[in-house]
Design a protein around this motif. Structure first.
Motif, PDB file in Angstrom:
ATOM      1  N   ASN A  22       0.845  -1.191   0.000  1.00  0.00           N
ATOM      2  CA  ASN A  22       0.000   0.000   0.000  1.00  0.00           C
ATOM      3  C   ASN A  22       0.884   1.246   0.000  1.00  0.00           C
ATOM      4  N   GLU A  23       0.260   2.420   0.093  1.00  0.00           N
ATOM      5  CA  GLU A  23       1.018   3.660  -0.066  1.00  0.00           C
ATOM      6  C   GLU A  23       2.081   3.832   1.019  1.00  0.00           C
ATOM      7  N   TYR A  56      -6.779   9.163  -7.102  1.00  0.00           N
ATOM      8  CA  TYR A  56      -7.423   8.520  -8.245  1.00  0.00           C
ATOM      9  C   TYR A  56      -6.556   7.400  -8.828  1.00  0.00           C
ATOM     10  N   LEU A  57      -5.231   7.513  -8.649  1.00  0.00           N
ATOM     11  CA  LEU A  57      -4.346   6.543  -9.300  1.00  0.00           C
ATOM     12  C   LEU A  57      -4.626   5.134  -8.802  1.00  0.00           C
ATOM     13  N   GLY A  59      -7.075   4.446  -6.625  1.00  0.00           N
ATOM     14  CA  GLY A  59      -8.487   4.281  -6.309  1.00  0.00           C
ATOM     15  C   GLY A  59      -8.734   4.069  -4.837  1.00  0.00           C
ATOM     16  N   ALA A  60      -7.923   4.688  -4.004  1.00  0.00           N
ATOM     17  CA  ALA A  60      -8.095   4.566  -2.555  1.00  0.00           C
ATOM     18  C   ALA A  60      -8.269   5.973  -1.978  1.00  0.00           C
ATOM     19  N   LYS A 112       0.893   4.857  -7.316  1.00  0.00           N
ATOM     20  CA  LYS A 112       0.671   3.454  -7.650  1.00  0.00           C
ATOM     21  C   LYS A 112      -0.367   3.441  -8.759  1.00  0.00           C
ATOM     22  N   PRO A 115      -2.999  -0.282 -10.190  1.00  0.00           N
ATOM     23  CA  PRO A 115      -4.349  -0.807  -9.889  1.00  0.00           C
ATOM     24  C   PRO A 115      -5.439  -0.322 -10.844  1.00  0.00           C
ATOM     25  N   GLY A 116      -5.256   0.856 -11.438  1.00  0.00           N
ATOM     26  CA  GLY A 116      -6.292   1.398 -12.316  1.00  0.00           C
ATOM     27  C   GLY A 116      -5.871   1.350 -13.771  1.00  0.00           C
ATOM     28  N   GLU A 117      -6.687   1.960 -14.620  1.00  0.00           N
ATOM     29  CA  GLU A 117      -6.334   2.076 -16.037  1.00  0.00           C
ATOM     30  C   GLU A 117      -5.885   3.514 -16.243  1.00  0.00           C
ATOM     31  N   VAL A 120      -7.169   6.136 -18.725  1.00  0.00           N
ATOM     32  CA  VAL A 120      -8.589   6.421 -18.507  1.00  0.00           C
ATOM     33  C   VAL A 120      -8.770   7.250 -17.230  1.00  0.00           C
ATOM     34  N   VAL A 121      -8.028   6.900 -16.212  1.00  0.00           N
ATOM     35  CA  VAL A 121      -8.080   7.685 -14.968  1.00  0.00           C
ATOM     36  C   VAL A 121      -7.731   9.141 -15.269  1.00  0.00           C
TER      37      VAL A 121
END
Ligand SMILES: [Zn+2]
Lengths: 355, 171
Positions: A22-23, A56-57, A59-60, A112, A115-117, A120-121
């Protein structure tokens, strides 16, 4: 006004997927190494802490607040955050020192993106009324820009491939690089297009990681007995969010920021440019008027690994490294944010008098 | 001069973003044990504080909490509130109690529900214990414990809350 110096810089490896961390777990090892380099114990030993990240990167929600758990913030510390690349956290920290509110600061950035796209993010940072609902991704926008450059005859695909080839080769000397190798221009051109005219190699990779810097007044840096590089100037300028109103083949805001930061008052030995796409390095180098006397992106730049929210800060760190190693007397670090180089920050670094 | 136009007060622009979320290495250690019905804390190597659920660092010291420490499912009420309004998704009818609970063996409170209690008698220092779901329903979730309920042990004085050993409270 007190001169401000960089005394420490560390970056994690740039990896395509940091896995289960995690971060906090992403940041903590980098901070530990940064404190060690500066001979400090923790964030308690600096006057101010500022970070750059974007929830947003990964998603947390409020990941940036959790990141503070990596600092040892008891008793309380003076801390701030920008929802931007940490190069802007550096800018805030410099203001803090110039206002006389601090003599030293820790700046860190982490991202990080795995975890996302990510493309698109990043579409969600566009104008929320007309562009974000279209979900135009960041690579498509860069492709529009590259197409414009090619169509106007400002660049060729070979020029773009040369940027990629040089990045890959330079990155062979960068232990934290994600993509490196002895790749020729023809190797790059042999690749199929991805989002035309861009090939995958023209695009920076998706990366996870973090970086950190410690700055201090020159007096403080000397008191610590640390090698340092002086930040002689820093400024940033932004262009309209309306892509149709911008000249996408130039970077006016980069040029303005560089002039205001004093880039042109001396020779530039090294330039680390935050160009997430190959053609953007050419735009930036031209906007800044760099010629062969300046070594561009000796680290490989972000085509070798793009730590969102940390890569801008890492550009500063890479120039710092070259100055303290004696490989350069003076250099510039560039950071960017937004689609097609919308918002640009330029930092000028110089060798300290007795460094 | 012109036709009257509608006042536009908003547009719909829904955002859908997909993520492969990871809890983190330290939270994963906690969740893995939780699925087995074990409450596992993590100790700070510097100040010895035991965190549960640990997020990866001691927030006081800024160092990794590497040592796992098995905790009790007995706890002490550190603070509480009585919720009188329905909360979406919460199966318990209001009024119900949400409490900061410090598990025996840990130093940091976690938040969970209190039930099987007289709400008017809930108090700071009260001793409680987890009521677990049947083992077949255990998952990587704090819901493995339905709620905590009072147990017949003397109250813990305020200065001792958060300082009990895993062996419990002798009174
Ligand atoms: Zn600690």
């Amino acid at each position: 006004m007190k001169d401000i110096a960089i005394v420490a810089y560390q970056q994690s490896d740039s990896v395509s997927d940091a896995g289960a961390v995690n971060e906090v777990e992403l940041i903590m090892p980098v901070l530990a190494r940064t404190f060690e380099q500066a001979g400090l114990n923790s964030a308690q030993d600096v006057d101010f802490v500022c970070s750059g990240s974007c929830d947003y990167l990964q998603g947390a929600a409020f990941a940036f607040v959790s990141g503070v758990d990596a600092l040892g913030a008891v008793p309380p510390i003076k801390e701030s955050h920008v929802e931007m690349d940490a190069a802007w956290a550096l800018y805030e920290s410099i203001l803090k020192i110039r206002m006389g509110h601090a003599d030293s600061a820790l700046i860190y950035g982490f991202g990080k993106s795995s975890p996302g796209e990510l493309p698109v993010v990043l579409s969600q940072q566009l104008d929320p009324y007309y562009l974000a609902p279209l979900w135009v991704d960041s690579i498509s926008l860069a492709a529009l820009q590259a197409r414009m450059m090619l169509d106007k005859g400002l660049i060729t695909e070979r020029d773009m491939a040369e940027v990629v080839s040089r990045s890959r080769r330079n990155a062979m000397n960068n232990p934290h690089a994600q993509l490196s190798g002895d790749i020729s221009v023809d190797d790059v051109l042999a690749e199929e297009t991805y989002l035309s005219p861009l090939r995958k190699a023209d695009c920076s990779p998706i990366s996870d990681g973090a970086s950190a810097i410690i700055i201090a007044t020159v007096e403080q840096a000397r008191a610590w007995g640390l090698p340092y590089a002086v930040i002689s100037g820093i400024d940033h300028c932004i262009e309209t969010h309306n892509l149709g109103m911008r000249d996408l083949t130039d970077s006016v805001s980069t040029r303005m920021a560089a002039n205001r930061a004093g880039m042109n008052t001396g020779k530039v030995d090294v330039a680390e440019l935050y160009a997430p796409f190959s053609h953007q390095e050419i735009i930036l180098a031209r906007a800044l008027g760099l010629d062969d006397s300046t070594q561009v992106n000796p680290s490989g730049g972000v085509l070798a690994g793009n730590l969102m929210m940390a890569s801008g800060l890492s550009r500063v760190g890479e120039v710092f490294n070259r100055i303290v190693k004696g490989e350069a007397q003076r250099g510039i670090a560039h950071a960017t944010s937004g689609p097609c180089l919308q918002h640009n920050l330029v930092t000028v670094l110089e060798k300290g008098e007795n460094a | 001069m012109s036709d009257e136009q509608d006042v536009i007060t908003g547009i719909n622009a829904p955002v859908y973003l997909k993520y492969n979320f990871t809890a983190g290495a330290a939270p994963s250690r906690f969740l893995t044990q939780l699925k087995k019905g074990v409450l596992m804390g993590q100790r700070c190597p510097k100040c010895s504080a035991v965190y549960v659920p640990a997020r990866g660092s001691c927030a006081l010291c800024g160092v990794a909490t590497e040592e796992d420490v098995q905790l009790s499912d007995k706890a002490t009420v550190e603070s509480f509130t009585i919720v009188s309004i329905p909360i979406p998704g919460n199966p318990i009818e209001p009024p119900f109690v949400v409490a900061n609970l410090v598990l025996d063996g840990s130093n940091i409170s976690l938040i969970h529900l209190l039930s099987e209690c007289e709400n008017s008698e809930v108090r700071i220092g009260q001793r409680v214990q987890g009521v677990w779901k049947p083992e077949s329903e255990w998952d990587y979730s704090m819901n493995n414990i339905r709620y905590f309920k009072p147990i017949d042990e003397p109250d813990v004085p305020a200065e001792k809350i958060g300082k009990l050993p895993v062996t419990g409270w002798e009174g």
